[in-house]
Design a protein around this motif. Structure first.
Motif, mmCIF file in Angstrom:
data_model
loop_
_atom_site.group_PDB
_atom_site.id
_atom_site.type_symbol
_atom_site.label_atom_id
_atom_site.label_comp_id
_atom_site.label_asym_id
_atom_site.label_seq_id
_atom_site.Cartn_x
_atom_site.Cartn_y
_atom_site.Cartn_z
ATOM 1 N N VAL A 114 63.084 -8.565 25.229
ATOM 2 C CA VAL A 114 63.357 -9.752 24.409
ATOM 3 C C VAL A 114 63.284 -11.005 25.250
ATOM 4 C CG1 VAL A 114 65.121 -10.934 23.055
ATOM 5 C CG2 VAL A 114 64.706 -8.499 22.729
ATOM 6 N N GLY A 115 63.804 -10.977 26.464
ATOM 7 C CA GLY A 115 63.761 -12.158 27.328
ATOM 8 C C GLY A 115 62.347 -12.508 27.688
ATOM 9 N N ALA A 116 61.518 -11.481 27.965
ATOM 10 C CA ALA A 116 60.125 -11.763 28.327
ATOM 11 C C ALA A 116 59.380 -12.403 27.167
ATOM 12 C CB ALA A 116 59.442 -10.463 28.753
ATOM 13 N N GLY A 117 59.644 -11.905 25.934
ATOM 14 C CA GLY A 117 58.987 -12.503 24.762
ATOM 15 C C GLY A 117 59.375 -13.954 24.569
ATOM 16 N N LEU A 118 60.664 -14.260 24.777
ATOM 17 C CA LEU A 118 61.107 -15.654 24.611
ATOM 18 C C LEU A 118 60.484 -16.564 25.660
ATOM 19 C CD1 LEU A 118 64.902 -15.117 23.788
ATOM 20 C CD2 LEU A 118 63.090 -15.823 22.218
ATOM 21 N N SER A 119 60.358 -16.074 26.872
ATOM 22 C CA SER A 119 59.743 -16.882 27.937
ATOM 23 C C SER A 119 58.293 -17.179 27.606
ATOM 24 C CB SER A 119 59.846 -16.147 29.280
ATOM 25 O OG SER A 119 61.205 -15.901 29.596
ATOM 26 N N MET B 178 56.931 -17.313 24.634
ATOM 27 C CA MET B 178 56.906 -18.267 23.509
ATOM 28 C C MET B 178 57.176 -19.687 23.994
ATOM 29 S SD MET B 178 59.134 -18.145 20.002
ATOM 30 C CE MET B 178 58.554 -16.483 19.699
ATOM 31 N N GLY B 179 58.089 -19.888 24.940
ATOM 32 C CA GLY B 179 58.378 -21.217 25.479
ATOM 33 C C GLY B 179 57.183 -21.792 26.186
ATOM 34 N N GLU B 180 56.436 -20.938 26.958
ATOM 35 C CA GLU B 180 55.251 -21.441 27.655
ATOM 36 C C GLU B 180 54.200 -21.923 26.659
ATOM 37 O OE1 GLU B 180 54.016 -18.264 30.114
ATOM 38 O OE2 GLU B 180 55.701 -18.425 31.550
ATOM 39 N N ARG B 181 53.998 -21.174 25.583
ATOM 40 C CA ARG B 181 53.013 -21.586 24.587
ATOM 41 C C ARG B 181 53.408 -22.932 23.941
ATOM 42 N NH1 ARG B 181 51.848 -15.917 21.327
ATOM 43 N NH2 ARG B 181 50.874 -14.807 23.108
ATOM 44 N N LEU B 182 54.720 -23.118 23.657
ATOM 45 C CA LEU B 182 55.152 -24.383 23.083
ATOM 46 C C LEU B 182 54.912 -25.544 24.038
ATOM 47 C CD1 LEU B 182 58.524 -23.356 21.364
ATOM 48 C CD2 LEU B 182 56.390 -24.019 20.231
ATOM 49 N N ASP B 183 55.111 -25.344 25.324
ATOM 50 C CA ASP B 183 54.865 -26.405 26.297
ATOM 51 C C ASP B 183 53.396 -26.763 26.332
ATOM 52 O OD1 ASP B 183 57.535 -26.481 26.882
ATOM 53 O OD2 ASP B 183 57.367 -25.086 28.606
ATOM 54 N N GLU B 184 52.527 -25.729 26.283
ATOM 55 C CA GLU B 184 51.093 -26.007 26.275
ATOM 56 C C GLU B 184 50.694 -26.801 25.027
ATOM 57 O OE1 GLU B 184 49.190 -22.284 26.540
ATOM 58 O OE2 GLU B 184 49.797 -21.874 28.633
ATOM 59 N N ARG B 185 51.280 -26.473 23.903
ATOM 60 C CA ARG B 185 50.941 -27.182 22.648
ATOM 61 C C ARG B 185 51.403 -28.635 22.686
ATOM 62 N NH1 ARG B 185 47.188 -27.977 19.182
ATOM 63 N NH2 ARG B 185 47.996 -28.745 17.170
ATOM 64 N N ARG B 186 52.580 -28.874 23.295
ATOM 65 C CA ARG B 186 53.071 -30.244 23.417
ATOM 66 C C ARG B 186 52.138 -31.061 24.297
ATOM 67 N NH1 ARG B 186 58.143 -27.746 24.512
ATOM 68 N NH2 ARG B 186 59.497 -27.701 22.658
ATOM 69 N N ALA B 187 51.649 -30.480 25.337
ATOM 70 C CA ALA B 187 50.738 -31.191 26.229
ATOM 71 C C ALA B 187 49.450 -31.559 25.521
ATOM 72 C CB ALA B 187 50.443 -30.322 27.471
ATOM 73 N N GLU B 188 48.907 -30.640 24.705
ATOM 74 C CA GLU B 188 47.672 -30.932 23.970
ATOM 75 C C GLU B 188 47.887 -32.070 22.969
ATOM 76 O OE1 GLU B 188 46.537 -27.326 22.147
ATOM 77 O OE2 GLU B 188 45.957 -26.301 24.029
ATOM 78 N N VAL B 189 49.012 -32.043 22.256
ATOM 79 C CA VAL B 189 49.281 -33.108 21.279
ATOM 80 C C VAL B 189 49.427 -34.455 21.971
ATOM 81 C CG1 VAL B 189 50.970 -33.945 19.604
ATOM 82 C CG2 VAL B 189 50.296 -31.548 19.601
ATOM 83 N N ALA B 190 50.097 -34.499 23.104
ATOM 84 C CA ALA B 190 50.265 -35.762 23.841
ATOM 85 C C ALA B 190 48.921 -36.284 24.319
ATOM 86 C CB ALA B 190 51.206 -35.539 25.018
ATOM 87 N N LYS B 191 48.034 -35.417 24.726
ATOM 88 C CA LYS B 191 46.706 -35.829 25.180
ATOM 89 C C LYS B 191 45.896 -36.420 24.039
ATOM 90 C CE LYS B 191 42.688 -34.089 27.708
ATOM 91 N NZ LYS B 191 42.066 -32.907 28.342
ATOM 92 N N GLU B 192 45.965 -35.790 22.871
ATOM 93 C CA GLU B 192 45.242 -36.307 21.705
ATOM 94 C C GLU B 192 45.744 -37.699 21.326
ATOM 95 O OE1 GLU B 192 45.718 -33.460 18.654
ATOM 96 O OE2 GLU B 192 44.404 -31.943 19.583
ATOM 97 N N HIS B 193 47.062 -37.946 21.328
ATOM 98 C CA HIS B 193 47.621 -39.261 20.990
ATOM 99 C C HIS B 193 47.186 -40.313 21.997
ATOM 100 C CE1 HIS B 193 50.121 -38.518 17.497
ATOM 101 N NE2 HIS B 193 50.502 -37.341 18.042
ATOM 102 N N ALA B 194 47.116 -39.917 23.261
ATOM 103 C CA ALA B 194 46.704 -40.873 24.295
ATOM 104 C C ALA B 194 45.261 -41.294 24.105
ATOM 105 C CB ALA B 194 46.901 -40.255 25.685
ATOM 106 N N GLU B 195 44.373 -40.347 23.706
ATOM 107 C CA GLU B 195 42.971 -40.681 23.467
ATOM 108 C C GLU B 195 42.800 -41.560 22.224
ATOM 109 O OE1 GLU B 195 41.009 -36.994 23.196
ATOM 110 O OE2 GLU B 195 41.129 -36.524 25.355
ATOM 111 N N ALA B 196 43.639 -41.343 21.188
ATOM 112 C CA ALA B 196 43.502 -42.130 19.952
ATOM 113 C C ALA B 196 44.113 -43.518 20.059
ATOM 114 C CB ALA B 196 44.165 -41.390 18.786
ATOM 115 N N ALA B 197 44.931 -43.839 21.024
ATOM 116 C CA ALA B 197 45.580 -45.156 21.154
ATOM 117 C C ALA B 197 44.534 -46.211 21.460
ATOM 118 C CB ALA B 197 46.621 -45.106 22.261
ATOM 119 N N PRO B 198 44.678 -47.520 20.914
ATOM 120 C CA PRO B 198 43.688 -48.582 21.189
ATOM 121 C C PRO B 198 43.755 -49.014 22.638
ATOM 122 C CG PRO B 198 45.579 -49.464 20.013
ATOM 123 C CD PRO B 198 45.755 -47.970 20.065
ATOM 124 N N ALA B 199 42.662 -49.540 23.065
ATOM 125 C CA ALA B 199 42.565 -50.005 24.454
ATOM 126 C C ALA B 199 43.433 -51.231 24.643
ATOM 127 C CB ALA B 199 41.105 -50.333 24.791
#
Length: 433
Positions: A11-16, A18-39
């Motif tokens: 159970v602990g390994a599964g939770l770990s 899942m946390g890594e995948r959520l961190d990767e998803r947060r990073a992708e979303v932040a990158k997309e917002h940075a690219e869409a922001a005006p110069a």
């Protein structure tokens, strides 16, 4: 060994994971917002042409835009509508309890007549209860004796009057046959036949009218009892009843009503006493006149004249017409004309000498107001309404006049300021914002 630690490890390994995948998803979303922001803007932007801005002028207050006359008419209009609605509701309530209202008003009139006697007895040292009892007993005994005397006179002379009426009808028949109208006996018989048929066709209505007459007698007895009890309490406890009535008035209007009440009572007292004196003089003078003319039942007719004199204008005409009709059917045309002359002479003396001298300035009501009030009172409540209409108008005239003069007195600094649209122009210029 127990398998629980191995299960917890999975159970602990599964939770770990899942946390890594959520961190990767947060990073992708932040990158997309940075690219869409005006110069970011350049350090020296190109100058743009100014856009013209239209500044709206200050509009006046809508209340100030409405003409003064229209504002006054609007405020007076809705107040009049509320007043008319209040009067309509009041009239509906009065019509629902008409017997009670008429009995209480009659008690007020009798109290206005008897209250000076109670006050005089109290000044002589009588307790208030004893003075009230003596005055009430004396007053109602006198009224009862008058009613009994009239009834006795009518019952004692009814047979003689019936014979005289029959002789008068026969004389009228002979005069029509031999007079200038050339009426034939056949036409007179046809008129009599039509009268008999009309009476026969309306037998049901006559019977129902008789049953309604029994109801009227019951209501009359009830009204008399209510009047007697109301008169006793008004004579004995009138000041306390008035003080209690003032508590029902708003505190701001209480001083004005406290001043208007005694003046209204003085007006009512002066009207009742003056009317009684004038009616008594009319009854005595006309009664003596028709007695010497030989008209039967002169005393009952004089009492009817006295009672009908409480109805201004209309009562004098009705009682005089009754005396003239009795004289016509019993004594002939000449006696009827002489009776009419006596009635007119006494009424002229009453209108031009007695009423101005006795009533004076205590009751100042225009003749047009008298006629209209009597007509309106008769339409609303019959004979009782016609009797109480004029004193009611006289009292209202006194109250309105006093309240008008009271409102024109200097205003206290603590009095509230005017409210509503009309208050816009009532503010002094030095206080205007």
């Amino acid at each position: 060994m127990s398998r629980v630690p191995g299960w917890l490890g999975k159970v602990g390994a599964g939770l770990s994971e899942m946390g890594e995948r959520l961190d990767e998803r947060r990073a992708e979303v932040a990158k997309e917002h940075a690219e869409a922001a005006p110069a970011p803007p350049a350090e020296h932007p190109e100058p743009r042409e100014p856009v013209p801005v239209t500044i709206a002028r200050d509009r006046p207050d809508p209340a100030l835009a409405v003409p003064w006359g229209m504002r006054v008419a609007a405020e007076a209009g809705w107040r009049l509508l509320i007043l008319a609605g209040t009067v309509w509701v009041l009239m509906r309530v009065i019509s629902a309890v008409q017997l009670v209202v008429l009995a209480f008003v009659a008690a007020l009139l009798i109290t206005a007549l008897l209250q000076p006697t109670v006050a005089r007895l109290i000044r002589y040292g009588f307790p208030r209860g004893v003075a009230t009892a003596l005055t009430a007993i004396l007053g109602f005994v006198v009224m009862g004796l008058i009613g009994w005397f009239v009834t006795w006179q009518v019952m004692a002379n009814i047979d003689n009057l019936s014979d005289q009426v029959q002789n008068g009808v026969d004389d009228l028949r002979n005069w029509l046959l031999k007079g200038p109208f050339h009426v034939t006996e056949k036409q007179i018989n046809q008129i009599a036949k039509n009268l008999r048929e009309a009476i026969g066709a309306n037998t049901d209505q006559i019977t129902s009218a008789g049953l309604e007459g029994v109801q009227v007698i019951v209501e009359a007895l009830t009204g008399i009892l209510l009047t007697v009890f109301s008169t006793l309490f008004l004579l004995y406890d009138g000041p306390r009843i008035w003080q209690w009535s003032l508590k029902l008035v708003p505190a701001a209007a209480r001083p004005a009503m406290a001043g208007a009440g005694p003046r209204a009572w003085r007006t009512l007292t002066a009207y009742v006493r003056g009317t009684v004196i004038v009616a008594l003089i009319d009854a005595v003078c006309i009664g003596i006149g028709i007695y010497f003319l030989g008209v039967p039942m002169a005393v009952p007719l004089a009492v009817f004249i006295f009672l009908f004199s409480f109805i201004p204008l209309v009562g004098a005409v009705a009682s005089g017409a009754l005396a003239v009709v009795v004289a016509l059917v019993t004594q002939g045309v000449f006696t009827a004309l002489m009776t009419l002359a006596v009635v007119l002479a006494v009424q002229q003396i009453e209108g031009h000498i007695l009423q101005p001298f006795i009533l004076g300035r205590a009751v100042r009501v225009h003749p047009l107001a008298v006629v209209l009030s009597v007509a309106a009172g008769g339409m609303v409540a019959g004979i009782g309404g016609a009797v109480v209409a004029v004193p009611l108008v006289a009292v209202l005239n006194t109250v309105v006049g006093y309240l008008k003069s009271y409102s024109q007195e200097p205003v206290s600094p603590q009095s509230p300021k005017p409210r509503g649209a009309t208050a816009l122009s009532s503010t002094p210029d030095d206080e205007a914002p």
